[in-house]
Scaffold this active site. Structure first.
Site, PDB file in Angstrom:
ATOM      1  N   ALA A 141       4.082   1.099   2.864  1.00  0.00           N
ATOM      2  CA  ALA A 141       5.207   0.485   2.320  1.00  0.00           C
ATOM      3  C   ALA A 141       5.415   1.447   0.962  1.00  0.00           C
ATOM      4  CB  ALA A 141       4.966  -0.878   1.949  1.00  0.00           C
ATOM      5  N   TRP A 142       6.658   1.585   0.444  1.00  0.00           N
ATOM      6  CA  TRP A 142       6.847   2.188  -0.752  1.00  0.00           C
ATOM      7  C   TRP A 142       8.137   1.924  -1.228  1.00  0.00           C
ATOM      8  CZ3 TRP A 142       5.892   8.366  -0.240  1.00  0.00           C
ATOM      9  CH2 TRP A 142       6.687   8.683   0.933  1.00  0.00           C
ATOM     10  N   ASN A 143       8.630   2.067  -2.538  1.00  0.00           N
ATOM     11  CA  ASN A 143       9.863   2.008  -3.096  1.00  0.00           C
ATOM     12  C   ASN A 143      10.191   2.998  -3.969  1.00  0.00           C
ATOM     13  OD1 ASN A 143       9.751  -0.953  -2.212  1.00  0.00           O
ATOM     14  ND2 ASN A 143       8.466  -1.429  -3.923  1.00  0.00           N
ATOM     15  N   HIS A 188      13.062   9.048 -29.758  1.00  0.00           N
ATOM     16  CA  HIS A 188      14.083   7.966 -29.416  1.00  0.00           C
ATOM     17  C   HIS A 188      15.190   8.205 -30.342  1.00  0.00           C
ATOM     18  CE1 HIS A 188      16.199   4.583 -28.048  1.00  0.00           C
ATOM     19  NE2 HIS A 188      15.476   3.894 -28.883  1.00  0.00           N
ATOM     20  N   HIS A 209       7.995  -1.777 -23.235  1.00  0.00           N
ATOM     21  CA  HIS A 209       8.142  -0.411 -23.324  1.00  0.00           C
ATOM     22  C   HIS A 209       7.762   0.131 -24.463  1.00  0.00           C
ATOM     23  CE1 HIS A 209      12.198  -1.234 -24.984  1.00  0.00           C
ATOM     24  NE2 HIS A 209      12.088  -0.014 -25.464  1.00  0.00           N
TER      25      HIS A 209
HETATM   26  C1  23J Z   1      19.021   2.290 -28.889  1.00  0.00           C
HETATM   27  C2  23J Z   1      19.817   1.707 -29.702  1.00  0.00           C
HETATM   28  C3  23J Z   1      19.528   0.724 -30.488  1.00  0.00           C
HETATM   29  C4  23J Z   1      18.394  -0.304 -30.164  1.00  0.00           C
HETATM   30  C5  23J Z   1      17.639   0.619 -29.089  1.00  0.00           C
HETATM   31  C6  23J Z   1      17.993   1.565 -28.478  1.00  0.00           C
HETATM   32  C7  23J Z   1      16.361  -0.282 -28.449  1.00  0.00           C
HETATM   33  O1  23J Z   1      16.215  -1.398 -28.741  1.00  0.00           O
HETATM   34  C8  23J Z   1      15.395   0.444 -27.729  1.00  0.00           C
HETATM   35  O2  23J Z   1      14.966   0.070 -26.724  1.00  0.00           O
HETATM   36  O3  23J Z   1      14.830   1.297 -28.223  1.00  0.00           O
HETATM   37  S1  23J Z   1      18.141  -1.626 -30.803  1.00  0.00           S
HETATM   38 MN    MN Z   2      13.170   1.246 -26.962  1.00  0.00          MN
END
Ligand code: 23J
Ligand code: MN
Length: 263
Positions: A64-66, A83, A77
Site C-alpha cells: 500500500a502507498w499514497n 521563506h 511545519h
Molecule cells: C506567507 C505569508 C504570510 C504568512 C505565512 C506565509 C505563514 O504563516 C507561513 O506559514 O509561513 S503569515
Molecule cells: Mn510557514
C-alpha cells in the site's frame, strides 16, 4: 564524564523510558487547518490531498502507498530563511542547506496560555519575555523560544484555529520588539508558535508587516508553526528535534516535532 558517556546515558534513558519523547506535531491530512491570505494580495497554499496509489490490490498486490499534494507551509511545519524576502540571500537559508546541527536544540517554553485564553489577539512583548526569564532563567544563544498558548486545542477545527470572524484573523503572536530582543540580544535559534504561522493573526497590518517572519529570517533564523502539546513540556530542559524534509531549495517543510523530556 566524556561526551561519549553523555551519549550513552541518553541512549539508555531513551530505552528505559526515563527520557520520554513527546510528539509536538498536529495530524497532517485533508482536515489540517491552512493559512488563508487575502485573495486580493496573494495566491493560497492548496488544500492537502492524500491519494492512494494502490492498496494490496490488482495494481500492486503486496503493498500500500499514497502520494501527497501539499504546500511546504502545511500543518506543523518549519519556516526557513528563504521563506521571506529578508532572508532570501543566505547560502544556507533553504531547508536543504541549513546546518543539521540546528535541528536538535534546547527549548524554552513560555507559557502564556492563560493570557491567550483571555485575549485571543494577545501580543507577547519584551517585558513579558524578561519577566519569564526572571522566573525561569535566561534564554541562551542557540535555543528555541516556544510560545505556549495551547492554541493546538483548536487544531481539528479550522474556523476556531484561524479565528477570523470577518475582520481578519485574531490569534496570538509576538510584537516586532519581542523578536528583535530574541534575535539581537538573546541570539535565539528561532521562534515557535502553536498558531497557523509564527506571526499574530493581525500581523499583516503591523508597522513592520509580519514581524516574526521579517525579523527571524533577516537574521538567518527559523520559525516553527502549528506546534502541539507544548503543555506537556517543562519551561526549560526539553531538547527539541525538528527536522524539515530536504526539499531542494525548499522554503519550509512539514516536520515531526519531537521533544525529549525527563520522564
Ligand atoms: C506567507 C505569508 C504570510 C504568512 C505565512 C506565509 C505563514 O504563516 C507561513 O506559514 O509561513 S503569515
Ligand atoms: Mn510557514
Amino acid at each position: 564524564m566524556t561526551t561519549q558517556d553523555t551519549l550513552a546515558t541518553l541512549a539508555t534513558g531513551l530505552l528505559d523510558g526515563s527520557i520520554k519523547v513527546i510528539d509536538c506535531t498536529a495530524p497532517l491530512g485533508p482536515d489540517t487547518p491552512l493559512l488563508k491570505l487575502p485573495d486580493e494580495i496573494a495566491d493560497q497554499t492548496p488544500p492537502i490531498e492524500i491519494h492512494k496509489i494502490s492498496e494490496y490490490g490488482d495494481r500492486g498486490p503486496w503493498w500500500a502507498w499514497n502520494w501527497l499534494k501539499l504546500g511546504e507551509h502545511s500543518g506543523t511545519h518549519y519556516d526557513a530563511p528563504h521563506h521571506w524576502i529578508t532572508g532570501k540571500d543566505f547560502p544556507d537559508g533553504s531547508v536543504d542547506t541549513i546546518d543539521p546541527q540546528n535541528f536538535v536544540a534546547p527549548a524554552n517554553v513560555l507559557d502564556f496560555s492563560k493570557e491567550a485564553a483571555e485575549d485571543p489577539g494577545f501580543l507577547l512583548t519584551v517585558e513579558h519575555i524578561k519577566a519569564w526569564e526572571a522566573e525561569h532563567g535566561e534564554i541562551k544563544e542557540g535555543e528555541w523560544v516556544l510560545f505556549r498558548t495551547d492554541w493546538d486545542k483548536f487544531n481539528t477545527d479550522e474556523d476556531a484555529f484561524l479565528n477570523d470572524k470577518g475582520e481578519g484573523p485574531v490569534t496570538p503572536g509576538p510584537t516586532a520588539e519581542a523578536i528583535i530582543y530574541l534575535m539581537e540580544e538573546k541570539k535565539a535559534l528561532g521562534w515557535g508558535s502553536q498558531c497557523i504561522g509564527t506571526d499574530a493573526g493581525a500581523a499583516g497590518g503591523f508597522e513592520i508587516p509580519f514581524p516574526a517572519h521579517n525579523l527571524l529570517h533577516k537574521h538567518n533564523k527559523y520559525g516553527l508553526a502549528s506546534l502541539a502539546n507544548l503543555d506537556k513540556l517543562p519551561p526549560k530542559g526539553a531538547v527539541f528535534v525538528t527536522a524539515p524534509l530536504k526539499i531542494v531549495k525548499g522554503t519550509g517543510s512539514p516536520i515531526r516535532a519531537l521533544a525529549l523530556v525527563a520522564g
